[in-house]
Design a protein around this motif. Structure first.
Motif, short mmCIF file in Angstrom:
data_model
loop_
_atom_site.label_atom_id
_atom_site.label_comp_id
_atom_site.label_asym_id
_atom_site.label_seq_id
_atom_site.Cartn_x
_atom_site.Cartn_y
_atom_site.Cartn_z
N HIS A 121 -14.69 -2.58 -23.35
CA HIS A 121 -15.76 -3.13 -22.51
C HIS A 121 -16.23 -2.15 -21.42
CE1 HIS A 121 -12.81 -3.80 -19.44
NE2 HIS A 121 -12.26 -4.87 -20.00
N ARG A 122 -16.93 -2.70 -20.42
CA ARG A 122 -17.62 -1.86 -19.45
C ARG A 122 -16.70 -1.12 -18.47
NH1 ARG A 122 -22.74 -4.19 -16.63
NH2 ARG A 122 -22.67 -2.03 -15.88
N ALA A 123 -15.40 -1.19 -18.66
CA ALA A 123 -14.52 -0.25 -17.97
C ALA A 123 -14.98 1.18 -18.31
CB ALA A 123 -13.08 -0.45 -18.42
N PHE A 124 -15.59 1.32 -19.47
CA PHE A 124 -16.13 2.61 -19.92
C PHE A 124 -17.12 3.18 -18.91
CE2 PHE A 124 -19.26 5.14 -22.27
CZ PHE A 124 -18.46 5.99 -23.01
N ASP A 125 -17.83 2.31 -18.20
CA ASP A 125 -18.90 2.77 -17.31
C ASP A 125 -18.40 3.47 -16.06
OD1 ASP A 125 -20.84 1.88 -19.04
OD2 ASP A 125 -21.13 -0.03 -18.01
N VAL A 126 -17.10 3.43 -15.79
CA VAL A 126 -16.57 4.09 -14.59
C VAL A 126 -15.72 5.32 -14.93
CG1 VAL A 126 -16.63 1.94 -13.28
CG2 VAL A 126 -14.50 2.60 -14.43
N VAL A 127 -15.64 5.70 -16.20
CA VAL A 127 -14.85 6.88 -16.55
C VAL A 127 -15.54 8.14 -16.02
CG1 VAL A 127 -13.88 5.77 -18.59
CG2 VAL A 127 -15.94 7.19 -18.82
N PRO A 128 -14.79 9.23 -15.77
CA PRO A 128 -15.41 10.45 -15.23
C PRO A 128 -16.34 11.14 -16.21
CG PRO A 128 -13.02 10.43 -14.88
CD PRO A 128 -13.33 9.32 -15.81
N ASN A 129 -16.04 11.06 -17.51
CA ASN A 129 -16.83 11.76 -18.52
C ASN A 129 -17.02 10.83 -19.72
OD1 ASN A 129 -17.42 13.41 -20.92
ND2 ASN A 129 -17.11 15.17 -19.57
N TYR A 130 -18.24 10.36 -19.90
CA TYR A 130 -18.51 9.38 -20.96
C TYR A 130 -18.23 9.93 -22.35
CZ TYR A 130 -21.06 7.12 -17.15
OH TYR A 130 -21.41 6.55 -15.96
N PHE A 131 -18.60 11.17 -22.58
CA PHE A 131 -18.49 11.71 -23.93
C PHE A 131 -17.05 12.04 -24.29
CE2 PHE A 131 -22.80 12.29 -22.49
CZ PHE A 131 -23.52 11.79 -23.56
N ARG A 144 -16.12 -0.36 -31.23
CA ARG A 144 -17.36 -0.60 -30.48
C ARG A 144 -17.12 -0.35 -28.99
NH1 ARG A 144 -17.41 -4.84 -32.29
NH2 ARG A 144 -18.94 -4.75 -33.97
N ILE A 145 -18.16 0.17 -28.31
CA ILE A 145 -18.12 0.32 -26.86
C ILE A 145 -19.27 -0.47 -26.26
CG2 ILE A 145 -18.30 1.90 -24.91
CD1 ILE A 145 -17.19 4.11 -26.73
N LEU A 146 -18.95 -1.39 -25.35
CA LEU A 146 -19.96 -2.11 -24.58
C LEU A 146 -20.21 -1.31 -23.30
CD1 LEU A 146 -21.69 -4.51 -23.63
CD2 LEU A 146 -19.57 -5.61 -22.87
N THR A 147 -21.44 -0.91 -23.07
CA THR A 147 -21.72 -0.05 -21.93
C THR A 147 -23.15 -0.21 -21.43
OG1 THR A 147 -21.84 2.27 -21.19
CG2 THR A 147 -22.25 1.86 -23.53
N ALA A 148 -23.29 -0.04 -20.12
CA ALA A 148 -24.62 0.03 -19.52
C ALA A 148 -25.06 1.49 -19.41
CB ALA A 148 -24.63 -0.63 -18.14
N GLY A 149 -24.24 2.40 -19.91
CA GLY A 149 -24.57 3.82 -19.81
C GLY A 149 -24.29 4.39 -18.43
#
Length: 220
Positions: A121-131, A144-149
């Protein structure tokens, strides 16, 4: 074909989403804090009443996504209950204190998930490097990744979302979510994403059936 996942905070919302044409439910509670794991009764009743796939949010508390060993055990037990209930997927995210993906925690929870799909989930949105984070999740086998980018709403991060969709190729589904509404859907479609996520709540506590219908119509 584009798919719509609706984040449903109750059985009422889940039924509204299904009746509006949603393709899948993310079942949770307490959207005011970003969503928490729903009760076992809610999960069981959703599985009895819904005909579309049900994914359950696994988040034991609000706040950050750096979990203790005991919290991870709670999350694992909740996931095991979802497998017993026949759920189709689970949604979770676990990070280190420095906000990098917690690989060992993710592996633990994925092992518990067994046959079910896994959305990070959107924990992804606070990582230092998305890629870098996306590569880690791909290697771990997340579907799957849920993200607002990034921070803010998904419509604020169109360029980043498009880059993530392109980089993910066919290995991983990038699902834009966070502030998705019928008014900004056309903008989000420019990312090339094939799955989208919305609570479809405008007024009141429940998912709005009419908003779900508008979103589905806009995806055609």
């Amino acid at each position: 074909m584009r798919k719509l996942e609706v984040c449903a905070n109750s059985i009422e919302s889940a039924l509204n989403a299904q009746n509006g044409g949603a393709d899948r439910i993310e079942l949770c509670m307490e959207l005011s804090v970003g969503g928490l794991t729903p009760s076992k009764g809610t999960i069981q009743l959703a599985m009895e009443l819904l005909e579309i796939p049900v994914y359950v949010l696994i988040r034991p508390r609000s706040g950050d996504f750096h979990y203790s060993k005991l919290e991870l055990e709670v999350m694992k037990e909740d996931i095991l209950f979802c497998t017993q209930a026949g759920c189709h997927g689970v949604v979770f995210g676990a990070l280190h204190a420095d906000r990098r993906i917690d690989q060992s925690a993710t592996e633990l929870l994925m092992d518990a998930a067994g046959y079910m799909d896994v959305t990070f989930h959107r924990a992804f949105d606070v990582v230092p490097n998305y890629f870098e984070a996306m590569d880690t999740l791909r290697d771990l086998g997340v579907q799957r990744i849920l993200t607002a980018g990034g921070q803010g709403n998904c419509s604020d991060n169109i360029e980043t979302l498009g880059e993530l969709v392109e980089e993910a190729e066919d290995d991983l589904i990038i699902m834009p979510g966070g502030g998705l509404r019928p008014e900004n859907l056309d903008l989000l479609k420019e990312t090339g994403a094939l799955e989208y996520h919305s609570s479809a709540i405008i007024n009141g506590p429940y998912t709005d059936l009419k908003i779900v219908r508008k979103l589905k119509k806009g995806m055609l």
